[in-house]
Design a protein around this motif. Structure first.
Motif, PDB file in Angstrom:
ATOM      1  N   VAL A  10      83.512   2.267 -83.131  1.00 25.74           N
ATOM      2  CA  VAL A  10      84.929   2.615 -83.229  1.00 25.74           C
ATOM      3  C   VAL A  10      85.105   4.129 -83.286  1.00 25.74           C
ATOM      4  O   VAL A  10      85.984   4.703 -82.615  1.00 25.74           O
ATOM      5  N   VAL A  11      84.271   4.798 -84.074  1.00 26.67           N
ATOM      6  CA  VAL A  11      84.365   6.263 -84.202  1.00 26.67           C
ATOM      7  C   VAL A  11      84.140   6.940 -82.855  1.00 26.67           C
ATOM      8  O   VAL A  11      84.903   7.821 -82.437  1.00 26.67           O
ATOM      9  N   PHE A  12      83.089   6.525 -82.143  1.00 26.12           N
ATOM     10  CA  PHE A  12      82.787   7.184 -80.876  1.00 26.12           C
ATOM     11  C   PHE A  12      83.729   6.738 -79.763  1.00 26.12           C
ATOM     12  O   PHE A  12      83.945   7.493 -78.799  1.00 26.12           O
ATOM     13  N   ALA A  13      84.301   5.529 -79.869  1.00 23.36           N
ATOM     14  CA  ALA A  13      85.357   5.151 -78.926  1.00 23.36           C
ATOM     15  C   ALA A  13      86.575   6.047 -79.121  1.00 23.36           C
ATOM     16  O   ALA A  13      87.218   6.468 -78.145  1.00 23.36           O
ATOM     17  N   GLY A  14      86.886   6.361 -80.377  1.00 23.87           N
ATOM     18  CA  GLY A  14      87.974   7.297 -80.650  1.00 23.87           C
ATOM     19  C   GLY A  14      87.668   8.686 -80.122  1.00 23.87           C
ATOM     20  O   GLY A  14      88.535   9.350 -79.535  1.00 23.87           O
ATOM     21  N   ALA A  15      86.420   9.133 -80.318  1.00 16.36           N
ATOM     22  CA  ALA A  15      86.021  10.448 -79.785  1.00 16.36           C
ATOM     23  C   ALA A  15      86.084  10.456 -78.268  1.00 16.36           C
ATOM     24  O   ALA A  15      86.508  11.453 -77.647  1.00 16.36           O
ATOM     25  N   ALA A  17      88.103   8.622 -76.376  1.00 19.38           N
ATOM     26  CA  ALA A  17      89.516   8.650 -75.980  1.00 19.38           C
ATOM     27  C   ALA A  17      90.107  10.039 -76.164  1.00 19.38           C
ATOM     28  O   ALA A  17      90.831  10.546 -75.293  1.00 19.38           O
ATOM     29  N   PHE A  18      89.813  10.673 -77.294  1.00 19.18           N
ATOM     30  CA  PHE A  18      90.332  12.028 -77.548  1.00 19.18           C
ATOM     31  C   PHE A  18      89.820  13.007 -76.487  1.00 19.18           C
ATOM     32  O   PHE A  18      90.596  13.785 -75.921  1.00 19.18           O
ATOM     33  N   LEU A  19      88.516  12.948 -76.228  1.00 17.03           N
ATOM     34  CA  LEU A  19      87.926  13.862 -75.248  1.00 17.03           C
ATOM     35  C   LEU A  19      88.442  13.572 -73.842  1.00 17.03           C
ATOM     36  O   LEU A  19      88.634  14.489 -73.039  1.00 17.03           O
ATOM     37  N   ASN A  20      88.681  12.292 -73.569  1.00 16.31           N
ATOM     38  CA  ASN A  20      89.247  11.908 -72.278  1.00 16.31           C
ATOM     39  C   ASN A  20      90.600  12.585 -72.073  1.00 16.31           C
ATOM     40  O   ASN A  20      90.862  13.202 -71.031  1.00 16.31           O
ATOM     41  N   GLY A  21      91.478  12.492 -73.066  1.00 12.74           N
ATOM     42  CA  GLY A  21      92.770  13.152 -72.965  1.00 12.74           C
ATOM     43  C   GLY A  21      92.642  14.657 -72.942  1.00 12.74           C
ATOM     44  O   GLY A  21      93.349  15.350 -72.203  1.00 12.74           O
ATOM     45  N   PHE A  22      91.732  15.190 -73.739  1.00 12.96           N
ATOM     46  CA  PHE A  22      91.525  16.635 -73.832  1.00 12.96           C
ATOM     47  C   PHE A  22      91.092  17.220 -72.496  1.00 12.96           C
ATOM     48  O   PHE A  22      91.583  18.267 -72.071  1.00 12.96           O
ATOM     49  N   ARG A  23      90.180  16.519 -71.808  1.00  9.65           N
ATOM     50  CA  ARG A  23      89.673  17.015 -70.544  1.00  9.65           C
ATOM     51  C   ARG A  23      90.616  16.698 -69.386  1.00  9.65           C
ATOM     52  O   ARG A  23      90.869  17.538 -68.518  1.00  9.65           O
ATOM     53  N   ASP A  24      91.136  15.485 -69.348  1.00 13.50           N
ATOM     54  CA  ASP A  24      91.922  15.060 -68.188  1.00 13.50           C
ATOM     55  C   ASP A  24      93.375  15.514 -68.245  1.00 13.50           C
ATOM     56  O   ASP A  24      94.121  15.272 -67.288  1.00 13.50           O
ATOM     57  N   ALA A  25      93.785  16.140 -69.333  1.00 13.83           N
ATOM     58  CA  ALA A  25      95.118  16.749 -69.349  1.00 13.83           C
ATOM     59  C   ALA A  25      95.242  17.761 -68.224  1.00 13.83           C
ATOM     60  O   ALA A  25      96.325  17.953 -67.645  1.00 13.83           O
ATOM     61  N   SER A  26      94.116  18.382 -67.874  1.00 10.26           N
ATOM     62  CA  SER A  26      94.122  19.386 -66.811  1.00 10.26           C
ATOM     63  C   SER A  26      94.563  18.799 -65.487  1.00 10.26           C
ATOM     64  O   SER A  26      95.213  19.475 -64.678  1.00 10.26           O
ATOM     65  N   ALA A  27      94.214  17.530 -65.231  1.00 15.05           N
ATOM     66  CA  ALA A  27      94.595  16.919 -63.966  1.00 15.05           C
ATOM     67  C   ALA A  27      96.113  16.803 -63.843  1.00 15.05           C
ATOM     68  O   ALA A  27      96.663  16.876 -62.741  1.00 15.05           O
ATOM     69  N   SER A  28      96.794  16.625 -64.961  1.00 14.49           N
ATOM     70  CA  SER A  28      98.246  16.482 -64.946  1.00 14.49           C
ATOM     71  C   SER A  28      98.957  17.819 -64.889  1.00 14.49           C
ATOM     72  O   SER A  28      99.983  17.952 -64.210  1.00 14.49           O
ATOM     73  N   VAL A  29      98.430  18.818 -65.589  1.00 10.24           N
ATOM     74  CA  VAL A  29      99.214  20.037 -65.813  1.00 10.24           C
ATOM     75  C   VAL A  29      98.722  21.254 -65.051  1.00 10.24           C
ATOM     76  O   VAL A  29      99.461  22.229 -64.917  1.00 10.24           O
ATOM     77  N   ALA A  30      97.485  21.234 -64.542  1.00  8.69           N
ATOM     78  CA  ALA A  30      96.901  22.455 -63.977  1.00  8.69           C
ATOM     79  C   ALA A  30      97.754  23.038 -62.853  1.00  8.69           C
ATOM     80  O   ALA A  30      98.080  24.228 -62.847  1.00  8.69           O
ATOM     81  N   ILE A 229      97.157   6.739 -79.368  1.00  3.25           N
ATOM     82  CA  ILE A 229      97.311   7.908 -80.243  1.00  3.25           C
ATOM     83  C   ILE A 229      96.218   8.936 -79.979  1.00  3.25           C
ATOM     84  O   ILE A 229      96.488  10.140 -79.855  1.00  3.25           O
ATOM     85  N   LEU A 230      94.973   8.486 -79.863  1.00  3.23           N
ATOM     86  CA  LEU A 230      93.879   9.443 -79.667  1.00  3.23           C
ATOM     87  C   LEU A 230      93.883  10.041 -78.262  1.00  3.23           C
ATOM     88  O   LEU A 230      93.585  11.222 -78.093  1.00  3.23           O
ATOM     89  N   LEU A 231      94.247   9.241 -77.265  1.00  2.00           N
ATOM     90  CA  LEU A 231      94.352   9.781 -75.911  1.00  2.00           C
ATOM     91  C   LEU A 231      95.442  10.855 -75.852  1.00  2.00           C
ATOM     92  O   LEU A 231      95.267  11.909 -75.249  1.00  2.00           O
ATOM     93  N   THR A 232      96.557  10.582 -76.539  1.00  2.00           N
ATOM     94  CA  THR A 232      97.659  11.547 -76.571  1.00  2.00           C
ATOM     95  C   THR A 232      97.277  12.787 -77.366  1.00  2.00           C
ATOM     96  O   THR A 232      97.597  13.918 -76.963  1.00  2.00           O
ATOM     97  N   ALA A 233      96.605  12.599 -78.491  1.00  2.00           N
ATOM     98  CA  ALA A 233      96.188  13.741 -79.301  1.00  2.00           C
ATOM     99  C   ALA A 233      95.266  14.662 -78.516  1.00  2.00           C
ATOM    100  O   ALA A 233      95.383  15.897 -78.567  1.00  2.00           O
ATOM    101  N   GLY A 234      94.349  14.078 -77.747  1.00  2.00           N
ATOM    102  CA  GLY A 234      93.472  14.891 -76.917  1.00  2.00           C
ATOM    103  C   GLY A 234      94.242  15.641 -75.841  1.00  2.00           C
ATOM    104  O   GLY A 234      93.966  16.808 -75.554  1.00  2.00           O
TER     105      GLY A 234
END
Length: 338
Positions: A10-15, A17-30, A229-234
């Motif tokens: 669960v902890v690493f699934a959360g990590a 998801a967070f990292l997924n959002g953190f990295r892939d935010a660039s695809a939306s906004v770059a 929540i974690l995808l959005t937080a990332g």
């Protein structure tokens, strides 16, 4: 030990998801930030909002994904495989972010599960069912098809876009293109939430199945909320290293070509997620569309060294995470032996 492994999953699934959002935010906004369609703050807030909506709605698809994706062994063996696969995907995601390289989180996860499954068999444990099909459908085919289709589609669509704007003043074209980019950025973020949200939710369902805490017949509410929540937080944290690569280092572009790339990317991702149930990488699709639309110009615009480096990382992603997960699963194997 099963409870500890489940908690780690669960902890690493959360990590993940967070990292997924953190990295892939660039695809939306770059591109939207690069062409000044949106300010960085507004772009990230927009991406975060639509990522949350998309990830929340993806819960309806996650059960189907968990049934057709991979089948983990039950008990500690399956949980150890899942933990090793998640850890390898997270470590690779951190490394590629540090290098500023856009790469697929899904490919990293599938590669990790495949490598951990091989390690399980090597020490006398059970194999991961369906991993060969997952490698074909979720890694090999998307890696070969989606970048080619996105590149070719964006390259070809530039011509009718330029033709339609041939009598329009440049400042009007740029203004309209920036408006279209603002809409497309939200659509890409929504599609990313749909595509990648279901992957994280499916991982958590697999963990529940392996631990015997769920029969897999329904989607727990906490799984959907946890993922969203974690995808959005990332996403709100923002991975600007990768945004800089997509927006500035790969290719020179303008608002019209940027809008073509993002509109095509959002259409492909939405059709893939909703219509075809095909796992497309947001990173691969957007990056390829950016290259395609930007290449359709009368002067050289592409940084070939960066493009070659990105392509090399795309090919290396499942191989590297498979190797890392293999080692991690071997290290965890003494904990799962009777």
């Amino acid at each position: 030990m099963a409870q500890v492994l489940f908690a780690l999953a669960v902890v690493f699934a959360g990590a993940f998801a967070f990292l997924n959002g953190f990295r892939d935010a660039s695809a939306s906004v770059a591109l939207a930030v690069r062409t000044r369609a949106l300010t960085p703050t507004v772009a990230v807030l927009l991406a975060g909002f639509f990522n949350f909506i998309g990830a929340g709605l993806s819960a309806a698809l996650a059960l189907a994904v968990s049934r057709t994706w991979v089948q983990l062994p039950s008990g500690e063996n399956g949980l150890a495989i899942l933990v090793a696969g998640l850890v390898s995907a997270v470590l690779w995601g951190l490394y590629t972010w540090w290098r500023g390289i856009p790469s697929s989180s899904t490919h990293a996860l599938v590669g990790g599960l495949a490598g951990a499954g091989v390690a399980s068999v090597a020490v006398g444990g059970n194999a991961v069912g369906g991993v060969d099909t997952s490698l074909l459908v979720q890694v090999v085919l998307p890696l070969l098809l989606s970048p080619v289709l996105a590149f070719a589609g964006a390259y070809l669509l530039v011509w009718p876009a330029i033709w339609a704007a041939r009598y329009t003043p440049p400042n009007v074209v740029n203004g309209r293109s920036r408006g279209a980019q603002s809409v497309a950025a939200g659509a890409v973020a929504f599609a990313h939430g749909l595509q990648d949200g279901q992957r994280t939710s499916a991982v958590l369902i697999l963990a529940l199945l392996a631990s015997g805490l769920s029969g897999g017949g329904e989607m727990p509410v906490w799984v959907a909320l946890f993922t969203a929540i974690l995808l959005t937080a990332g996403t709100l944290a923002g991975g600007w290293r990768i945004s800089y690569t997509i927006g500035y280092r790969l290719i020179r572009t303008d608002p019209l070509r940027g809008s073509v790339a993002q509109l095509l990317s959002s259409a492909m991702l939405l059709v893939g997620a909703i219509g075809l149930h095909l796992p497309l990488s947001t990173t691969h699709t957007v990056t390829s569309a950016v290259l395609g639309s930007g290449s359709n110009q009368r002067f050289p615009t592409t940084n070939r060294r960066v493009v070659i480096r990105v392509l090399a990382f795309w090919v290396a992603t499942p191989l590297a995470t498979a190797a890392a997960a293999f080692v991690l699963a071997l290290a965890l194997s003494p904990l799962t032996q009777p």
